[in-house]
Design a protein around this motif. Structure first.
Motif, PDB file in Angstrom:
ATOM      1  N   TYR A   8      23.463 -64.279  -9.393  1.00 48.78           N
ATOM      2  CA  TYR A   8      24.499 -63.282  -9.085  1.00 48.78           C
ATOM      3  C   TYR A   8      25.492 -63.068 -10.231  1.00 48.78           C
ATOM      4  CZ  TYR A   8      27.083 -67.386  -7.051  1.00 48.78           C
ATOM      5  OH  TYR A   8      27.698 -68.591  -6.810  1.00 48.78           O
ATOM      6  N   ARG A  12      26.924 -57.510  -9.795  1.00 49.51           N
ATOM      7  CA  ARG A  12      26.648 -56.378  -8.904  1.00 49.51           C
ATOM      8  C   ARG A  12      25.163 -55.991  -8.945  1.00 49.51           C
ATOM      9  NH1 ARG A  12      31.911 -52.372  -9.032  1.00 49.51           N
ATOM     10  NH2 ARG A  12      33.487 -53.978  -8.761  1.00 49.51           N
ATOM     11  N   THR A  15      21.767 -61.778  -6.521  1.00 51.50           N
ATOM     12  CA  THR A  15      22.229 -62.066  -5.157  1.00 51.50           C
ATOM     13  C   THR A  15      22.385 -63.545  -4.827  1.00 51.50           C
ATOM     14  OG1 THR A  15      19.929 -61.926  -4.424  1.00 51.50           O
ATOM     15  CG2 THR A  15      21.276 -59.934  -4.201  1.00 51.50           C
ATOM     16  N   ALA A 170      21.388 -56.803   0.335  1.00 48.19           N
ATOM     17  CA  ALA A 170      22.666 -57.091  -0.329  1.00 48.19           C
ATOM     18  C   ALA A 170      22.685 -56.489  -1.728  1.00 48.19           C
ATOM     19  CB  ALA A 170      22.894 -58.600  -0.396  1.00 48.19           C
ATOM     20  N   LEU A 174      25.304 -53.871  -3.400  1.00 48.38           N
ATOM     21  CA  LEU A 174      26.012 -54.154  -4.655  1.00 48.38           C
ATOM     22  C   LEU A 174      25.805 -53.020  -5.657  1.00 48.38           C
ATOM     23  CD1 LEU A 174      25.131 -57.948  -5.038  1.00 48.38           C
ATOM     24  CD2 LEU A 174      27.434 -57.010  -4.746  1.00 48.38           C
ATOM     25  N   VAL A 390      35.653 -56.715  -0.080  1.00 51.11           N
ATOM     26  CA  VAL A 390      34.262 -56.464   0.327  1.00 51.11           C
ATOM     27  C   VAL A 390      34.219 -55.428   1.448  1.00 51.11           C
ATOM     28  CG1 VAL A 390      32.238 -57.482   1.434  1.00 51.11           C
ATOM     29  CG2 VAL A 390      33.405 -58.724  -0.368  1.00 51.11           C
ATOM     30  N   TYR A 428      27.064 -57.975   6.136  1.00 49.81           N
ATOM     31  CA  TYR A 428      26.808 -58.124   4.704  1.00 49.81           C
ATOM     32  C   TYR A 428      28.070 -58.494   3.929  1.00 49.81           C
ATOM     33  CZ  TYR A 428      21.996 -56.837   5.222  1.00 49.81           C
ATOM     34  OH  TYR A 428      20.670 -56.862   5.571  1.00 49.81           O
ATOM     35  N   ILE A 432      28.138 -61.130   0.811  1.00 48.25           N
ATOM     36  CA  ILE A 432      28.629 -60.780  -0.529  1.00 48.25           C
ATOM     37  C   ILE A 432      29.930 -61.497  -0.861  1.00 48.25           C
ATOM     38  CG2 ILE A 432      29.532 -58.845  -1.907  1.00 48.25           C
ATOM     39  CD1 ILE A 432      27.505 -57.050  -0.449  1.00 48.25           C
TER      40      ILE A 432
END
Length: 1007
Positions: A8, A12, A15, A170, A174, A390, A428, A432
């Protein structure tokens, strides 16, 4: 076989973490793989550190892309190759350049071009280190492409970005966040393929079985790749090895500086001082920290030459060497500072020096360090996705209305009948939340390395313009890079500016040395300010919580203030030991009655209560028989990422086992551990607290003997804990006459003449900076202004900006009412036009008959409130109904344990929660006589009454005393109404005189 893996830190895009990647590799029987995050190296060092735990040989690389468009993957053959990659990426990041489609001619790097890109670009010539990547998906197309002939150039490039479908979902979110688009509008080219997963190595081999040469090429490539960084306990520091160029010269210089500092610091050099110095020098040399001390000495020496004020603090303040080198002003002999907190043979990292500079000077100091030393960079830090952020971002991605997003962000899900979209945001959002969003800059850390910092990481350039590594301070220490902390602090700016103001306003009084703090410690005037908590504006001691603590502890000396500086920290209060410390301090005998003998023996000065960071080391060492190295691991492990480390868990277990072996009661063990766990991460080292106390005493000296000059400096440095109006109020209480901005007297900042303080133009929130600068420059060059007309002739200004100055009464020296001046201004300047530049001959102006107009004090107060943010009169003068009670802070003692009716102007509110999660408030207010008092609203009252912003409140409650500190337990309260604003009240009653006047003036134009 995996040459293109993301975490990650492919911001962006990816994950999961680098540890999850390693765990995934172990599950799929992968023994060697390459971490290749997209244009980022944040995870690299920790990936190498953690890899052996999972039986993985780590390989490092970078996935070079422009947005989502992959150009090529660079894989380091060795550490030199990793440095090459970092230098290449850094060059493009520093200069905001696109990544070229073709890689440069690297020496120690393999380059893998994606199959699709090679086909589209029709690249035919490949250098020996260049290859073509074939994914599982590409295998279907390979037999039908021209690339099948280049067998020796084909390698497996199966990207790894996801573990499952949830990761893919996810990822898409992003990517939508990154592109700021609705999820439904996200371009497919911005997404990775769903099949970018890791397969069992046996399955991958099976898939490529008909093209075994691809597997062989890949294995051959991987076999040539190896990187190494030393993360062992006995690793060597990677900081600049020698300050002078050699070990011997460094040691000679350090000893010479210490000997020169001895007579400057001590009138009598005792045997204990000599022994302490020799012990420290021996250990500093043995641990290889000589250059570390000399670099800090270099930094503060430059600062002194520039006349910059600084404070050295941190665990390094426990060192006599630091004291003799003038890195700190804390005498470790005088304070009996615990040497082992500073340094011990079990400690791999050097002592921590936090050097505070004025916020004006910090950038120049940072620039000096970058210019002075060869290999320098700022430490990075990771800004993660927080819950509210988020929810806001995902709400936009799913197209939710703003009101619904706000409600979700506030956690008001019960009030919402959640539809499927809102449920997805929450689902989600949890996934995130906590992921890195972008790499930022550590608040203070600077790395000065022996080798180029690109050996460890790529760098980027944040807005301040200094190269910054991609990793944080924890990883830096893991690899042996120990930061130098250069901080900005407004408290030092206040001290520096006060001295300059004194030289200007009272030059005959500049006969003291602000650094000779030992005299301040015994000054009864200063100590009385501390005891009575009259510390408004003073560094670290002005907050309501600190004011309360000083009164409860009856602090009236330096050592008491040192202790208070650490006791106020959240951890001590959370563990319940703040209250216990106060009880033991005020009740002789309680310590012996309640304290454990071992705790009392190792911490007699603090009544057997852990107050300082080194107390954790003492307790772990003497109470639980941990060695000093293990004790330091325990101290460090109480905060941040280190808490989850294996090293910490092992020491935590040993602490408990040792205590059980020593026969301690389980209840006692739990209690001591609870104290350590709740406060160690927040507490100060004693030397750190002492450094704060030194600066507090310097501030208090100026507050005691030059109160008005000091308050002007406080205001000019942005105030402190409170809003500017309260420092203005404090100056008035100390005898100053406060004037609104004046064209002929004011500067951009506040200024004082005798006891007359003129507020600066900076408080006129809508006045442009360039207008302020023009006024001051013109006045300094050509003298004061004599009239509005002359001002307009000399200073280019618009009617809108001029109106602000007139409304605040900045032209009151003319003796003309400001309403009349507004008429004049509109007659001289029409709306939208500016006055011209200064002319050789002043223009002739037509004289107009302007009606006599008047301004009331009430109008003036509301005008000031609008333009300055606060009125210069007492806010109690603006109440619609005068107070029905005359009670003030001075009356609290008469009402002890009784109910009181009192009015207060809100200064500040602290909202907090009980251990049950119930909301309560602590509020500080000014009474109608200008004195401060405190209130508390316990949960039942807080649930019924709420503070509704700034203003005056009427309270009814019980006056209580806790350790001599008086406050009011509120039973009920009510916000009071101000009189209507007279400037607009006329309009409501039908008197539209001012509005009509304004319309007439706007229609006149220029004559």
């Amino acid at each position: 076989m995996y040459l293109n893996c993301h975490t990650y830190y492919s911001l962006r895009f990816g994950t999961f973490s680098e540890e999850e990647l390693l765990r995934l590799a172990k599950q799929n029987h992968v023994k060697k793989l390459a971490l290749t995050d997209i244009n980022n190296t944040s995870a690299c060092l920790n990936f190498v550190r953690e890899a052996p735990k999972y039986g993985v040989s780590p390989v490092l690389g970078i996935d070079f892309r422009n947005g989502a468009d992959q150009c090529f993957v660079g894989i380091a053959k060795n550490n030199d190759g990793y440095q090459e990659l970092n230098e290449y990426l850094s060059y493009h990041l520093h200069n905001a350049l696109e990544i070229p489609q073709c890689a440069p001619d690297f020496e120690n790097v393999f380059v893998v071009y994606p199959f699709e890109k090679v086909l589209l670009n029709e690249k035919h010539d490949f250098l020996p280190h260049e290859f073509i990547g074939i994914s599982v998906k590409d295998l279907r197309r390979l037999p039908f492409s021209r690339l099948k002939k280049l067998k020796h150039k084909l390698v497996v490039q199966q990207p790894v970005t996801f573990r499952n479908k949830r990761d893919f979902n996810a990822h898409r979110l992003l990517r939508a966040i990154d592109n700021n688009v609705l999820l439904s509008k996200l371009d497919k080219n911005e997404e990775a393929d769903l099949e970018e997963k890791m397969f069992l190595i046996e399955n991958l081999v099976e898939v490529f079985s008909e093209n075994r040469y691809i597997l062989e090429n890949t294995q051959k490539l991987l076999d040539q790749c190896s990187v190494h960084f030393d993360f062992s306990k006995n690793r060597k520091p990677q900081n600049l090895k020698y300050y002078t160029g050699s070990k011997q010269k460094d040691e000679v210089l350090l000893e010479k500086l210490c000997l020169e500092g001895l007579p400057k610091r001590y009138e009598k050099i005792t045997e204990s001082i000599q022994k302490r110095l020799q012990k420290e020098l021996r250990l500093i040399k043995e641990m290889g920290f000589v250059s570390y001390f000399l670099i800090n000495w270099d930094i503060v020496t430059y600062a002194k030459k520039q006349g910059f004020y600084y404070v050295g603090r941190g665990s390094g303040a426990n060192s006599i060497v630091a004291y003799l080198l003038f890195i700190t002003d804390v005498d470790p002999i005088d304070l009996d500072l615990y040497f082992e907190r500073f340094i011990n043979l079990c400690r791999a990292n050097p002592p921590d020096f936090d050097i505070d500079f004025s916020w004006h000077d910090r950038e120049e100091m940072t620039r000096y360090i970058f210019d002075r030393f060869k290999h320098v960079a700022l430490v990075g830090t990771y800004v993660t996705f927080k819950y509210k952020g988020v929810v806001r971002e995902l709400g936009k991605v799913f197209g939710l209305p703003k009101e619904e997003i706000d409600a979700l962000g506030e956690g008001k899900t019960v009030a919402l009948k959640l539809d499927s979209m809102a449920k997805l945001v929450l689902k989600y959002g949890k996934l995130i939340e906590g992921m890195p969003n972008y790499v930022s800059v550590h608040a203070s850390g600077i790395l000065i390395s022996e080798r180029p910092l690109h050996c460890f990481s790529a760098t980027f350039i944040p807005p301040k313009g200094f190269a910054t590594v991609h990793f944080d301070m924890v990883i830096a220490e893991d690899v042996g890079l120990f930061k130098f902390d250069i901080l900005a602090q407004r408290g030092l700016g206040k001290i520096k500016d006060t001295l300059a103001i004194i030289r200007q306003n009272r030059p005959e009084k500049v006969n003291f040395d602000i650094h000779d703090v030992s005299k301040f410690y015994t000054d009864p005037v200063i100590n009385n300010l501390i005891k009575t908590a009259q510390c408004m504006g003073c560094f670290y001691v002005e907050s309501p919580a600190m004011r309360m603590l000083l009164k409860k502890l009856e602090v009236d000396n330096y050592l008491g203030l040192v202790a208070a500086s650490s006791i106020i920290r959240p951890g001590v209060a959370k563990s319940g030991m703040m209250r216990e410390y106060i009880l033991r301090h005020r009740n002789p005998g309680r310590a012996e009655e309640r304290g454990h003998p071992v705790m009392l023996a190792v911490m007699p000065e603090t009544y057997g209560v852990m107050v300082y960071q080194e107390d954790v080391i003492k307790v772990a060492h003497y109470f639980a028989d941990l060695d000093l190295g293990e004790a330091d691991v325990l101290r460090r492990g109480m905060s941040g990422k280190f808490r989850s480390r294996d090293e910490f868990e092992k020491v935590k277990g040993k602490f408990r086992n040792n205590c059980i072996k020593k026969g301690y009661d389980e209840k006692l063990i739990d209690e001591i551990w609870h104290q350590i766990a709740s406060f160690a991460g927040y507490a100060f080292a004693k030397g750190h607290s002492a450094s704060y106390a030194v600066e507090s005493y310097q501030s208090l000296f100026l507050r005691a003997y030059f109160p008005l000059e000091y308050m002007v400096a406080v205001l000019n440095n942005g105030g402190g804990f409170y809003r500017p109006e309260f420092y203005v109020h404090e100056a008035r209480m100390l005898g100053a006459a406060i004037h609104p901005p004046c064209i002929n007297q004011s500067q951009i900042a506040n200024v004082i003449y005798g006891k007359q303080i003129y507020l600066g133009f900076m408080y006129l929130r809508e006045l442009e900076q360039r207008v302020m600068q023009r006024i001051v420059a013109e006045r300094e060059q050509n003298g004061c202004f004599e009239s509005l007309e002359e001002f307009v002739d000399r200073v280019p200004i618009s009617i809108e900006q001029l109106s602000i100055l007139i409304r605040i009464d900045a032209f009151r020296f003319t003796g003309i009412n400001k309403h009349e001046l507004l008429w004049k201004a509109h007659l001289i300047l029409s709306k939208g036009k500016r006055s011209g530049h200064p002319k050789l001959f002043p223009p002739k102006r037509q004289k107009f008959q302007i009606p006599k107009l008047h301004t009331t004090d009430l109008e003036t107060a509301f005008e000031q409130w609008e333009l300055l943010g606060f009125p210069l009169c007492s806010p109690f003068e603006l109440l619609q109904e005068p107070p029905k009670s005359k009670n003030g802070q001075r009356d609290l003692h008469r009402y002890l344990n009784r109910h009181i009716d009192i009015y207060g102007y809100l200064v500040t509110v602290k909202n907090t929660s009980t251990h049950k999660g119930e909301r309560m408030h602590f509020a500080t207010l000014l009474d109608q006589y200008g004195e401060v008092f405190d209130t508390v609203l316990f949960p039942p009252v807080a649930a019924k009454y709420r503070f509704r912003g700034r203003g005056i409140y009427r309270f009814y409650g019980k006056v209580v005393s806790e350790f001599g500190f008086l406050s009011i337990e509120v039973i009920k309260m009510q916000k009071q109404d101000y009189v209507p604003d007279p400037r607009y009240a006329d309009m409501k009653t039908g008197n539209r005189k001012r509005l009509a006047t304004s319309h007439r003036l706007e229609g006149l134009g220029e004559f």
